[in-house]
Design a protein around this motif. Sequence first.
Motif, mmCIF file in Angstrom:
data_model
loop_
_atom_site.group_PDB
_atom_site.id
_atom_site.type_symbol
_atom_site.label_atom_id
_atom_site.label_comp_id
_atom_site.label_asym_id
_atom_site.label_seq_id
_atom_site.Cartn_x
_atom_site.Cartn_y
_atom_site.Cartn_z
ATOM 1 N N THR A 1 6.716 9.661 -1.813
ATOM 2 C CA THR A 1 5.605 8.716 -1.840
ATOM 3 C C THR A 1 6.147 7.333 -2.195
ATOM 4 O O THR A 1 6.617 7.107 -3.315
ATOM 5 C CB THR A 1 4.539 9.139 -2.867
ATOM 6 O OG1 THR A 1 4.062 10.448 -2.535
ATOM 7 C CG2 THR A 1 3.380 8.147 -2.871
ATOM 8 N N GLU B 1 4.615 0.283 1.405
ATOM 9 C CA GLU B 1 4.944 -0.615 2.501
ATOM 10 C C GLU B 1 4.031 -1.826 2.396
ATOM 11 O O GLU B 1 2.983 -1.787 1.735
ATOM 12 C CB GLU B 1 4.778 0.082 3.853
ATOM 13 C CG GLU B 1 3.346 0.453 4.184
ATOM 14 C CD GLU B 1 3.204 1.060 5.572
ATOM 15 O OE1 GLU B 1 4.203 1.070 6.308
ATOM 16 O OE2 GLU B 1 2.086 1.519 5.896
ATOM 17 N N LYS C 1 0.850 -1.183 0.000
ATOM 18 C CA LYS C 1 0.000 0.000 0.000
ATOM 19 C C LYS C 1 0.889 1.237 0.000
ATOM 20 O O LYS C 1 2.067 1.185 0.386
ATOM 21 C CB LYS C 1 -0.920 0.006 1.221
ATOM 22 C CG LYS C 1 -0.186 0.052 2.557
ATOM 23 C CD LYS C 1 -1.171 -0.003 3.714
ATOM 24 C CE LYS C 1 -0.425 0.022 5.056
ATOM 25 N NZ LYS C 1 -1.361 -0.075 6.211
ATOM 26 N N GLU C 2 0.347 2.320 -0.443
ATOM 27 C CA GLU C 2 1.110 3.566 -0.562
ATOM 28 C C GLU C 2 1.422 4.152 0.817
ATOM 29 O O GLU C 2 0.618 4.080 1.745
ATOM 30 C CB GLU C 2 0.325 4.574 -1.399
ATOM 31 C CG GLU C 2 1.073 5.868 -1.666
ATOM 32 C CD GLU C 2 0.269 6.830 -2.546
ATOM 33 O OE1 GLU C 2 -0.089 7.909 -2.040
ATOM 34 O OE2 GLU C 2 -0.006 6.484 -3.717
ATOM 35 N N LYS C 3 2.620 4.739 0.932
ATOM 36 C CA LYS C 3 3.011 5.385 2.177
ATOM 37 C C LYS C 3 3.883 6.589 1.872
ATOM 38 O O LYS C 3 4.784 6.511 1.040
ATOM 39 C CB LYS C 3 3.781 4.403 3.072
ATOM 40 C CG LYS C 3 4.220 5.022 4.402
ATOM 41 C CD LYS C 3 4.979 4.039 5.266
ATOM 42 C CE LYS C 3 5.393 4.683 6.582
ATOM 43 N NZ LYS C 3 6.143 3.734 7.456
ATOM 44 N N GLN C 4 3.603 7.710 2.530
ATOM 45 C CA GLN C 4 4.398 8.921 2.347
ATOM 46 C C GLN C 4 5.315 9.120 3.556
ATOM 47 O O GLN C 4 4.902 8.924 4.694
ATOM 48 C CB GLN C 4 3.497 10.144 2.173
ATOM 49 C CG GLN C 4 2.763 10.162 0.841
ATOM 50 C CD GLN C 4 2.022 11.471 0.624
ATOM 51 O OE1 GLN C 4 1.722 12.205 1.564
ATOM 52 N NE2 GLN C 4 1.738 11.774 -0.642
#
Length: 377
Positions: free
Chosen positions: A321, A324, A308-311
């Motif tokens: 961006t 994880e 999934k996206e993580k900033q």
Amino acid sequence: MGSKSVEELLENSVGVHFSGLHVDDIELRNSEQQLLATAETENDCREPFVIGVAGGAAAGKTAVCDMIIEKLHDQRVVLVNQESFYYDLTEEELNHVHEYNFDHPDAFDTENLLCCMEKLRHGLAVDVPNYDFKSHKRKLPARKVNRSDVIILEGILVFHDPRVREMMNMKIFVDTDADVRLARRIRRDTEEKGRDLKTVLDQYSKFVKPAFDDFILPTKKYADIIIPRGGDNHVAIDLIVEHIRTKLGQHNLCKIYPNLSVIQSTFQIRGMHTLIRDAKTTTHDFIFYSDRLIRLVVEHGLGHLPFKEKQVITPTGSVYTGVEFCKRLCGISIIRSGESMENALRACCKGIKIGKILIHREGDNVNLSQSTKGHCR
């Protein structure tokens, strides 16, 4: 000639009397069919991808082949030249070699070419003739060609015989302007072969151009892909290479098991496979290179897990961006073989918890034991 665009084609992947006619015994091919079938079963390998590259003399066929081979550097690729299969000239033909038409279909030992290609397609190594253009005879030793993933068959008339065409998975015609081909031929024959300009032009007007019009150009209609400008057309060659890679990536097991992923072979991977299969490799080196291969497998497998996206904020204060894992990970080691992969998993995933499963058989019953710590024996 009704040629289509390269992209579309990739998606959908008569003669004059010739005095030097040679007749070969074709029964040799029939006698080898059982051997070829046996070899295919023993090798248990997929058939290689066969590419035919045709076009006029000095059209740039060699440049196209070289670029394809260079871009497919991580695959086993062999090049077979039709010129290797010229007939040996008789003494009488040698005395009148300037009157011999090397651009005529009858100048080639097509039966021998078919035999060699058939063996290569079935995973057998072959001895390709080593033709000497000074003596116009085959000389020893022959060139040893081993089994490969891709076979490129190059020559002016490789599309002329329907039996040869049927072997090909892809047919490429290199289409170059006649003036460019003539200029290249003049430069090549005068600089490399020491011929004078008059001899080159006489041969071109008497044999080369008529043979192109009568035999080579008509085979253009059989091509799946027509490449204008030869090796200068980098876009077409890139598309061709991508198409080949797609075909090679369709591993037989992947067609049976859709959730199976096969790591693409590279020279590095093949080199490590060579070392661990070598009987002379020491135990220390075997373990070292096996661990390297196992780590590649683990890293490849981790890449198929959900992310999934993580900033995050970088040390410079910028926002990056990234991604994880969607969930926390754990490993399950199936004793005993699975234990050899534990170190690689721990090296890739810091602090990962690993459980163990032991499967053992008692008579006709299969028992399953599990543990989250220590070893089950």
